[in-house]
Design a protein around this motif. Structure first.
Motif, PDB file in Angstrom:
ATOM      1  N   UNK A  44     -38.245   4.697  -7.470  1.00  0.00           N
ATOM      2  CA  UNK A  44     -38.017   3.218  -7.486  1.00  0.00           C
ATOM      3  C   UNK A  44     -37.875   2.684  -6.179  1.00  0.00           C
ATOM      4  N   UNK A  45     -37.607   3.752  -5.015  1.00  0.00           N
ATOM      5  CA  UNK A  45     -37.574   3.328  -3.690  1.00  0.00           C
ATOM      6  C   UNK A  45     -38.912   3.013  -3.124  1.00  0.00           C
ATOM      7  N   UNK A  46     -40.036   3.364  -3.675  1.00  0.00           N
ATOM      8  CA  UNK A  46     -41.343   3.331  -3.086  1.00  0.00           C
ATOM      9  C   UNK A  46     -41.865   1.724  -3.269  1.00  0.00           C
ATOM     10  N   UNK A  47     -41.860   1.311  -4.490  1.00  0.00           N
ATOM     11  CA  UNK A  47     -42.163  -0.251  -4.620  1.00  0.00           C
ATOM     12  C   UNK A  47     -41.180  -1.112  -4.104  1.00  0.00           C
ATOM     13  N   UNK A  48     -39.748  -0.580  -4.112  1.00  0.00           N
ATOM     14  CA  UNK A  48     -38.672  -1.414  -3.527  1.00  0.00           C
ATOM     15  C   UNK A  48     -38.879  -1.759  -1.882  1.00  0.00           C
ATOM     16  N   UNK A  49     -39.181  -0.663  -1.185  1.00  0.00           N
ATOM     17  CA  UNK A  49     -39.382  -0.623   0.375  1.00  0.00           C
ATOM     18  C   UNK A  49     -40.418  -1.420   0.648  1.00  0.00           C
ATOM     19  N   UNK A  50     -41.732  -1.265  -0.353  1.00  0.00           N
ATOM     20  CA  UNK A  50     -42.955  -2.355  -0.203  1.00  0.00           C
ATOM     21  C   UNK A  50     -42.631  -3.713  -0.295  1.00  0.00           C
ATOM     22  N   UNK A  51     -41.693  -4.149  -1.246  1.00  0.00           N
ATOM     23  CA  UNK A  51     -41.072  -5.598  -1.679  1.00  0.00           C
ATOM     24  C   UNK A  51     -40.443  -5.889  -0.311  1.00  0.00           C
ATOM     25  N   UNK A  52     -39.369  -4.962   0.064  1.00  0.00           N
ATOM     26  CA  UNK A  52     -38.348  -5.281   0.994  1.00  0.00           C
ATOM     27  C   UNK A  52     -39.243  -5.786   2.398  1.00  0.00           C
ATOM     28  N   UNK A  53     -40.485  -4.776   2.711  1.00  0.00           N
ATOM     29  CA  UNK A  53     -41.075  -4.892   3.914  1.00  0.00           C
ATOM     30  C   UNK A  53     -41.995  -5.968   4.102  1.00  0.00           C
ATOM     31  N   UNK A  54     -42.201  -6.615   2.807  1.00  0.00           N
ATOM     32  CA  UNK A  54     -43.229  -7.775   2.882  1.00  0.00           C
ATOM     33  C   UNK A  54     -42.527  -8.975   3.166  1.00  0.00           C
ATOM     34  N   UNK A  55     -40.958  -8.895   3.038  1.00  0.00           N
ATOM     35  CA  UNK A  55     -40.162  -9.816   3.593  1.00  0.00           C
ATOM     36  C   UNK A  55     -39.685 -10.013   5.010  1.00  0.00           C
TER      37      UNK A  55
END
Length: 119
Positions: A44-55
């Motif tokens: 879960x950390x992988x897509x979560x960090x992509x999403x967070x980084x996009x912000x």
């Protein structure tokens, strides 16, 4: 602000998370707070960090979150290997998911390099 849902890499990692959840359903109940939880959190950390980084507001900040995602991909790969080694999942699961993890890792590395080269 970037839309994380437009990134093919995020889509791939989201699908991988769902597959990891399905596979880990069959892990022993004694591992619910051990390996089951760990592999799910790592995936879960992988897509979560992509999403967070996009912000984040800069390419450099986004690249840092992609670096964390790369690490989480490595962690997921190892935990999947361990689960199979312990007999919690089949080698077929490993042979099916490892190439996907490798592609995701490569795409994350490429995207990170592009972002850092923009600066």
């Amino acid at each position: 602000m970037r839309d994380y849902k437009r990134y093919e890499t995020w889509k791939m990692t989201h699908e991988l998370v769902k597959e990891i959840y399905t596979i880990s359903e069959n892990f022993p109940k004694s591992e619910l707070f051990g390996l089951t939880s760990q592999i799910r959190r790592a995936s879960v950390s992988t897509p979560t960090n992509i999403a967070e980084g996009c912000g984040r507001s800069t390419d450099k900040e986004f690249a840092r979150f992609l670096e964390i995602s790369i690490g989480s991909t490595n962690e997921t790969e190892y935990l999947l290997f361990l689960a199979c080694d312990l007999g919690f999942c089949s080698e077929d699961n490993l042979l099916y998911l490892n190439p996907k993890l490798n592609i995701v890792r490569q795409k994350l590395i490429q995207l990170r390099k592009r972002l850092l080269n923009n600066n």
